[in-house]
Enzyme design. Structure first.
Site, PDB file in Angstrom:
ATOM      1  N   ARG A  12     -28.140   6.040   7.234  1.00 44.38           N
ATOM      2  CA  ARG A  12     -26.640   6.628   7.589  1.00 44.38           C
ATOM      3  C   ARG A  12     -26.679   5.100   8.396  1.00 44.38           C
ATOM      4  NH1 ARG A  12     -26.409  12.638   8.426  1.00 44.38           N
ATOM      5  NH2 ARG A  12     -24.504  11.163   9.243  1.00 44.38           N
ATOM      6  N   ALA A  50       0.565  -1.409  -0.103  1.00 45.15           N
ATOM      7  CA  ALA A  50       0.039  -0.089   0.353  1.00 45.15           C
ATOM      8  C   ALA A  50       1.053   0.989  -0.242  1.00 45.15           C
ATOM      9  CB  ALA A  50      -0.870   0.029   1.401  1.00 45.15           C
ATOM     10  N   ALA A  64     -48.785  20.666  15.163  1.00 42.13           N
ATOM     11  CA  ALA A  64     -48.963  20.361  13.605  1.00 42.13           C
ATOM     12  C   ALA A  64     -47.264  22.325  13.811  1.00 42.13           C
ATOM     13  CB  ALA A  64     -49.474  21.146  12.268  1.00 42.13           C
ATOM     14  N   ARG A 110      -2.120   8.621 -11.001  1.00 45.87           N
ATOM     15  CA  ARG A 110      -3.952   7.376 -12.245  1.00 45.87           C
ATOM     16  C   ARG A 110      -4.604   8.369 -11.009  1.00 45.87           C
ATOM     17  NH1 ARG A 110      -2.212   2.189 -14.289  1.00 45.87           N
ATOM     18  NH2 ARG A 110      -1.304   2.087 -12.053  1.00 45.87           N
TER      19      ARG A 110
HETATM   20  C1  UD1 Z   1       0.064  -4.774 -10.691  1.00 47.46           C
HETATM   21  C2  UD1 Z   1       0.889  -6.443 -11.149  1.00 47.46           C
HETATM   22  C3  UD1 Z   1       0.365  -6.757 -12.861  1.00 47.46           C
HETATM   23  C4  UD1 Z   1      -0.955  -7.210 -11.901  1.00 47.46           C
HETATM   24  C5  UD1 Z   1      -1.738  -5.486 -11.213  1.00 47.46           C
HETATM   25  C6  UD1 Z   1      -3.423  -6.416 -10.791  1.00 47.46           C
HETATM   26  C7  UD1 Z   1       3.143  -5.673 -10.996  1.00 47.46           C
HETATM   27  C8  UD1 Z   1       4.693  -5.552 -11.427  1.00 47.46           C
HETATM   28  N1  UD1 Z   1       2.643  -5.544 -11.582  1.00 47.46           N
HETATM   29  O1  UD1 Z   1      -0.025  -4.272 -11.938  1.00 47.46           O
HETATM   30  O2  UD1 Z   1       0.874  -8.094 -13.234  1.00 47.46           O
HETATM   31  O3  UD1 Z   1      -1.926  -7.709 -13.157  1.00 47.46           O
HETATM   32  O4  UD1 Z   1      -1.441  -5.768 -10.093  1.00 47.46           O
HETATM   33  O5  UD1 Z   1      -4.504  -5.084 -10.785  1.00 47.46           O
HETATM   34  O6  UD1 Z   1       2.697  -6.208  -9.046  1.00 47.46           O
HETATM   35  N2  UD1 Z   1       3.283  -0.560  -4.569  1.00 47.46           N
HETATM   36  C9  UD1 Z   1       4.042  -0.130  -3.997  1.00 47.46           C
HETATM   37  N3  UD1 Z   1       5.265   0.237  -3.596  1.00 47.46           N
HETATM   38  C10 UD1 Z   1       6.143   0.299  -4.917  1.00 47.46           C
HETATM   39  C11 UD1 Z   1       4.906  -0.414  -6.241  1.00 47.46           C
HETATM   40  C12 UD1 Z   1       4.386  -0.282  -6.280  1.00 47.46           C
HETATM   41  O7  UD1 Z   1       3.777  -0.341  -2.516  1.00 47.46           O
HETATM   42  O8  UD1 Z   1       6.967   0.624  -5.172  1.00 47.46           O
HETATM   43  C13 UD1 Z   1       2.125  -1.169  -4.309  1.00 47.46           C
HETATM   44  C14 UD1 Z   1       0.679  -0.153  -4.580  1.00 47.46           C
HETATM   45  O9  UD1 Z   1       0.469   0.644  -4.152  1.00 47.46           O
HETATM   46  C15 UD1 Z   1       0.152  -0.927  -5.537  1.00 47.46           C
HETATM   47  C16 UD1 Z   1       0.603  -2.585  -5.762  1.00 47.46           C
HETATM   48  O10 UD1 Z   1       1.798  -2.468  -5.107  1.00 47.46           O
HETATM   49  O11 UD1 Z   1      -0.694  -1.723  -4.004  1.00 47.46           O
HETATM   50  C17 UD1 Z   1       0.526  -2.608  -7.429  1.00 47.46           C
HETATM   51  O12 UD1 Z   1       1.606  -1.288  -7.818  1.00 47.46           O
HETATM   52  P1  UD1 Z   1       0.671  -0.592  -8.971  1.00 47.46           P
HETATM   53  O13 UD1 Z   1       1.146   0.447  -9.512  1.00 47.46           O
HETATM   54  O14 UD1 Z   1      -0.990  -0.773  -8.934  1.00 47.46           O
HETATM   55  O15 UD1 Z   1       0.782  -1.658 -10.036  1.00 47.46           O
HETATM   56  P2  UD1 Z   1      -0.523  -2.519 -11.315  1.00 47.46           P
HETATM   57  O16 UD1 Z   1       0.346  -1.297 -11.993  1.00 47.46           O
HETATM   58  O17 UD1 Z   1      -1.307  -2.067 -11.515  1.00 47.46           O
HETATM   59 CA    CA Z   2      -2.585  -1.346  -9.480  1.00 52.42          CA
END
Ligand code: UD1
Ligand code: CA
Length: 428
Positions: free
Chosen positions: A303, A10, A393, A16
């Site tokens: 809620r 996380a 009322a 994006r």
């Molecule tokens: C990633 C997968 C991809 C998969 C997809 C599914 C990798 C390289 N690719 O791509 O194969 O199909 O998820 O949703 O893992 N994060 C860190 N530190 C970092 C980079 C990322 O903690 O330096 C965490 C992000 O917070 C996220 C997760 O890793 O929770 C995935 O990173 P993200 O950049 O979203 O990868 P995707 O391009 O979605």
């Molecule tokens: Ca992702």
């Protein structure tokens, strides 16, 4: 669950999303995505997990502390990729002989059934690595699963590195893996940032393990929807729509009628009993319990902390929060009911407002069984309306000026018009 520790990634910035808020704190189904994932882990019996935080780490840690005081976090100081994120947790696994379940904080749609299958298959097949995959018609953006001889998984190729043949593959990496700890960390050591993003990709571990002749297995998710990773605002909308659809499906199976699923939003821990009808344009969010044969909406908002017993009618433009409404009550039009306890068979006239907030505190309103609240009444809390009392009322019942059982009051401020000897139920 014994011998499984989860690592939740996380730390990413979530560029994006174009948000000042860390991506994993955006809400899906009424809860921050990261909490959805931790809830899922708990549900399958994993209470030992480590969350890797990085981007706006303090903000994420604050939310985690409120959710679970015991949670362990590690910091990734430079966001060098998902493999590097897992690497930050390495020191917590020295002497650990069990399995490491790696999940991402941005995949809130994975179901407990798929994760359980993943762990179970990993153990029974004694694999070194088991990957959760999904088969989808639209694999764009995902890592593709590359299989070789005998359908064995050879590697995962990320979108940016994939050639046109690999891009056509519909089997994708969902982003949940079970690894034997030793094999995981030895594979991570060999990963290089030799890709377009210059990141250390966790998915690189698969090819390394394959070359070492490790046993790589996979489990396919029950539904391709589970694969959705939330990377953008459009993904966020899609994820919310899917959770909403799942919640409504479960309720329909329990005998709840939802007239128009397209305009109904149900999120959170919502229980609704059979024969209740939800009319269009309702939002029901949080921990909520609704009894049998109630009628909700159109245009109602329930809620967190709302409890409706059986046969309650909540009509158009009514908002209820942190309130318990006993059976047979009618709140049919234009009302705000907050921090209220309502006895059975109360009739709340159109436009009734509980003034529960005095600028500092939220105060309670208690309305006794069978009371009749006239249209346009303001009840300034804290205040108690006795059983069978009648409020004329347009009245304003001021705070602490409790209305005794069976008494009729009216005016601004409300004054006694008529005393009664006996409390009576009143119907509309
Ligand atoms: C990633 C997968 C991809 C998969 C997809 C599914 C990798 C390289 N690719 O791509 O194969 O199909 O998820 O949703 O893992 N994060 C860190 N530190 C970092 C980079 C990322 O903690 O330096 C965490 C992000 O917070 C996220 C997760 O890793 O929770 C995935 O990173 P993200 O950049 O979203 O990868 P995707 O391009 O979605
Ligand atoms: Ca992702």
């Amino acid at each position: 669950m014994k011998d499984v520790t989860a690592v939740v990634l996380a730390a990413g910035e979530g560029t994006r999303m174009k948000s000042a808020k860390p991506k994993v704190l955006h809400k899906v189904g009424g809860e921050p995505m990261l909490k959805c994932m931790l809830g899922l882990l708990k549900r399958i019996g994993i209470d030992d997990y480590i969350v890797v935080v990085g981007h706006k780490a303090e903000e994420v840690e604050r939310v985690l502390k409120n959710a679970d005081g015991k949670v362990r976090t590690v910091r990734q100081l430079r966001l060098l990729g998902s493999a590097d994120a897992v690497w930050q947790a390495k020191s917590l696994f020295s002497n650990f002989k069990g399995d490491v379940l790696i999940v991402y904080g941005d995949t809130p749609l994975i179901t407990h059934s798929s994760l359980k299958k993943l762990i179970h298959s990993h153990r029974t097949k004694e694999a070194d690595c088991t990957i959760l995959t999904a088969v989808t018609k639209n694999p764009s953006g995902f890592g593709r699963i590359i299989r070789g001889e005998n359908e064995r998984i050879v590697k995962i190729v990320e979108e940016q590195e994939a050639d046109k043949y690999e891009k056509a593959i519909g089997e994708v990496n969902v982003g949940a893996y079970s690894f034997k700890a030793k094999e995981l960390f030895s594979a991570l050591e060999e990963i290089k940032p030799d890709n377009a993003k210059k990141e250390y990709y966790l998915t690189g571990a698969i090819e390394t393990l394959f070359k070492k002749k490790a046993k790589i297995e996979s489990v396919c998710a029950d539904d391709e929807e589970e694969a959705l990773g939330v990377n953008s605002r459009s993904d966020l909308s899609r994820a919310n729509a899917i959770i909403n659809k799942r919640n409504m499906k479960k309720l329909a199976q329990k005998g709840v009628t939802i007239i128009d699923p397209a305009t109904t939003f149900i999120y959170g821990n919502v229980e609704i009993a059979g024969d209740t009808v939800i009319y269009p344009h309702c939002v029901i969010e949080g921990t909520i319990k609704i009894g049998k044969a109630c009628s909700i909406g159109p245009f109602a908002r329930l809620r967190p902390g709302t409890i409706l017993e059986d046969d309650v009618q909540v009509g158009n433009f009514v908002e209820v929060v942190r309130s318990k409404i006993a059976s047979g009550c009618k709140i049919k039009h234009h009302s705000y009911i907050g921090d209220t306890v309502m006895g059975k068979g109360v009739n709340v006239g159109c436009g009734t407002i509980t003034a529960n907030y005095d600028g500092k505190n939220k105060n309670r309103t208690i309305i006794g069984e069978g009371a009749f609240i006239g249209v346009g009444t303001i009840l300034i809390a804290p205040v108690k309306i006795g059983k069978g009392a009648i409020i004329g009322a347009g009245s304003v019942v001021t705070k602490n000026k409790d209305v005794p059982a069976g008494v009729t009051v009216a005016g601004v401020p409300a004054a006694v018009l008529k005393k009664r000897h006996k409390a009576q139920g009143v119907n509309s």
